[in-house]
Design a protein around this motif. Structure first.
Motif, PDB file in Angstrom:
ATOM      1  N   LEU A   1      -2.293   0.858   4.780  1.00  0.00           N
ATOM      2  CA  LEU A   1      -1.204   1.458   3.910  1.00  0.00           C
ATOM      3  C   LEU A   1      -0.492   0.468   3.034  1.00  0.00           C
ATOM      4  CD1 LEU A   1       0.063   4.270   5.930  1.00  0.00           C
ATOM      5  CD2 LEU A   1      -1.116   4.433   3.884  1.00  0.00           C
ATOM      6  N   ILE A   2      -0.683  -1.082   3.381  1.00  0.00           N
ATOM      7  CA  ILE A   2       0.026  -1.835   2.151  1.00  0.00           C
ATOM      8  C   ILE A   2      -0.906  -2.481   1.230  1.00  0.00           C
ATOM      9  CG2 ILE A   2       2.324  -2.264   3.556  1.00  0.00           C
ATOM     10  CD1 ILE A   2       0.802  -4.759   4.755  1.00  0.00           C
ATOM     11  N   GLY A   3      -0.946  -2.098  -0.073  1.00  0.00           N
ATOM     12  CA  GLY A   3      -1.545  -3.009  -0.803  1.00  0.00           C
ATOM     13  C   GLY A   3      -2.826  -2.980  -0.666  1.00  0.00           C
ATOM     14  N   GLU A   4      -3.578  -3.434  -1.709  1.00  0.00           N
ATOM     15  CA  GLU A   4      -5.334  -3.835  -1.726  1.00  0.00           C
ATOM     16  C   GLU A   4      -5.549  -4.896  -0.965  1.00  0.00           C
ATOM     17  OE1 GLU A   4      -5.913  -4.349  -5.628  1.00  0.00           O
ATOM     18  OE2 GLU A   4      -4.806  -2.766  -6.271  1.00  0.00           O
ATOM     19  N   SER A   5      -4.790  -6.085  -0.853  1.00  0.00           N
ATOM     20  CA  SER A   5      -5.110  -7.280  -0.254  1.00  0.00           C
ATOM     21  C   SER A   5      -3.951  -8.088   0.192  1.00  0.00           C
ATOM     22  CB  SER A   5      -5.930  -7.987  -0.884  1.00  0.00           C
ATOM     23  OG  SER A   5      -5.325  -8.483  -2.303  1.00  0.00           O
TER      24      SER A   5
ATOM     25  N   GLU B   1      -3.677 -10.980  -0.742  1.00  0.00           N
ATOM     26  CA  GLU B   1      -3.477 -12.042  -1.777  1.00  0.00           C
ATOM     27  C   GLU B   1      -2.483 -11.204  -2.782  1.00  0.00           C
ATOM     28  OE1 GLU B   1      -6.480 -11.525  -0.600  1.00  0.00           O
ATOM     29  OE2 GLU B   1      -6.115 -13.714   0.593  1.00  0.00           O
ATOM     30  N   ALA B   2      -2.798 -10.002  -2.932  1.00  0.00           N
ATOM     31  CA  ALA B   2      -1.971  -9.143  -3.755  1.00  0.00           C
ATOM     32  C   ALA B   2      -0.708  -8.916  -3.377  1.00  0.00           C
ATOM     33  CB  ALA B   2      -2.764  -7.685  -4.229  1.00  0.00           C
ATOM     34  N   ASN B   3      -0.499  -8.625  -2.013  1.00  0.00           N
ATOM     35  CA  ASN B   3       0.687  -8.486  -1.517  1.00  0.00           C
ATOM     36  C   ASN B   3       1.593  -9.922  -1.570  1.00  0.00           C
ATOM     37  OD1 ASN B   3       0.388  -5.911  -0.708  1.00  0.00           O
ATOM     38  ND2 ASN B   3      -0.170  -6.649   1.450  1.00  0.00           N
ATOM     39  N   LEU B   4       1.150 -10.812  -1.618  1.00  0.00           N
ATOM     40  CA  LEU B   4       1.851 -12.210  -1.544  1.00  0.00           C
ATOM     41  C   LEU B   4       2.357 -12.308  -2.884  1.00  0.00           C
ATOM     42  CD1 LEU B   4      -0.432 -14.727   0.425  1.00  0.00           C
ATOM     43  CD2 LEU B   4       1.911 -14.353   0.973  1.00  0.00           C
TER      44      LEU B   4
END
Ligand SMILES: O=C(COP(=O)(O)O)[C@@H](O)[C@H](O)[C@H](O)[C@H](O)COP(=O)(O)O
Ligand SMILES: [Mn+2]
Ligand SMILES: [Mn+2]
Length: 345
Positions: free
Chosen positions: A255-259, A261-264
């Motif tokens: 449920l949190i973002g695609e990856s 890396e994208a979240n960072l």
């Protein structure tokens, strides 16, 4: 700020709780949430302030929300110039969860509440609706337990601080697969585990008061709830630490973002350059004035839920202030029109 807003924020959480409680037990999680969001927004927009939502939930699971960056309060309305004097404008940051425990409301379970924290601009940690690893404990253990230590070590420290045997301790953990190892460890250290399906704000808050039979909250919940819990725990003098979780692998919910890396990247765009930092209550709720307010939707171990009667309702709320150093339990009878009688209990 406290005097101006203290009473108003009670009404904000009361209105959200009443709206949501009408959907208690109806199995409609999103509606219970939506009506709370709308009631909260409507009441907030009647407050003489320039408010900004800095952290709120709903992003992760597409639930109804007061979105991050949304401006609320009379002084943010299109006709603000006519209504507000910029010289006496109060700029407020707000962390919200209009319906904390939507499943609890939908299925008539205990412990749901409408909740928020406010502070002056810049006084609350602004982050996306990610997950957060949390450790909450009573005031006696403040600064002694540590989220970087193992659960076993923390339980030993907690037992000493509270002058209890480890098997007299109760640790609340959310019932999630990601916590299976944590639960095993707590049990083998000798403590008892109270598993909850939802509602870790109530669990953190319970650590701030003696007599709740809850001595710690451990594990991963959501970040907005972490900031709101930190606001309460800061004022109560309890222990609270939080560390953002941005790797979907760790939470196993997708449920949190695609990856990772994208979240960072997302964290960086919000100015969070040290994503692994452990924050304490004073960093998550750093403002000079920090207020926390919660109103019960369904009854929990600290506050009662909404009780309707013919022509009205009774609510119970809790307002905590770091300035006046008070935890105020507020009982309110709400009259809808002209009720035949006002129900006390
Ligand atoms: O139980 C919770 C749900 O909150 P809400 O969506 O407002 O009803 C919160 O207390 C938790 O902190 C958190 O949202 C939950 O742990 C998120 O985890 P998960 O259910 O595993 O996605
Ligand atoms: Mn919540
Ligand atoms: Mn919610």
């Amino acid at each position: 700020m406290e005097n101006t807003l203290g009473l108003e924020i009670i009404e904000v959480v009361e209105q959200a709780a009443i709206a949501s409680a009408k959907w208690m037990g109806k199995g409609e999680k999103n509606t219970a949430d939506q009506v709370a969001v709308e009631a909260m927004r409507e009441r907030m927009n009647k407050i003489y302030m320039r408010g900004r939502i800095v952290i709120g939930e709903g992003e992760r699971d597409d639930a109804p929300m007061l979105y991050i960056g949304e401006e609320v309060g009379i002084c943010t309305q299109p006709n603000a110039e006519a209504l507000c004097n910029p010289d006496e404008l109060i700029e407020i940051d707000i962390a919200v969860d209009p319906c904390e425990g939507t499943n609890l409301v939908a299925y008539g379970q205990p412990g749901s509440m409408a909740v928020l924290a406010i502070s002056e601009k810049g006084g609350l940690f602004a982050a996306p609706d990610f997950y957060m690893k949390k450790l909450a404990a009573p005031p006696a253990a403040k600064g002694k337990v540590d989220i970087n230590k193992s659960a076993t070590e923390n339980l030993k420290i907690l037992a000493e601080c509270l002058d209890r045997a480890i098997d007299e301790l109760v640790v609340v953990v959310m019932k999630r697969d990601r916590h299976n190892d944590l639960i095993k460890e707590i049990r083998s250290a000798g403590a008892r585990v109270q598993l909850i399906s939802d509602g870790d704000v109530g669990a953190a808050l319970s650590c701030g008061f003696a007599g709740t039979n809850i001595h710690a909250l451990m594990g991963i919940g959501a970040a907005p709830e972490g900031v709101i819990s930190a606001a309460a725990m800061r004022a109560l003098g309890g222990h609270f630490q939080g560390q953002l979780i941005y790797d979907p692998e760790v939470v196993k919910t997708g449920l949190i973002g695609e990856s990772k890396e994208a979240n960072l990247e997302r964290l960086k765009s919000m100015g969070i350059n040290d994503p692994d930092k452990v924050y304490d209550a004073h960093e998550l709720a750093s403002g000079e004035t920090v207020l926390f307010a919660a109103s019960g939707i369904t009854s929990g171990n600290l506050i009662e839920g909404v009780r309707f009667f013919n022509g009205g309702a009774r609510t119970q709320s809790l307002v905590i202030s770091n300035q006046s150093k008070t935890a105020r339990f507020v009982d309110t009878i709400h009259m809808f029109g002209e009720p035949k009688s006002l129900q006390l209990f």
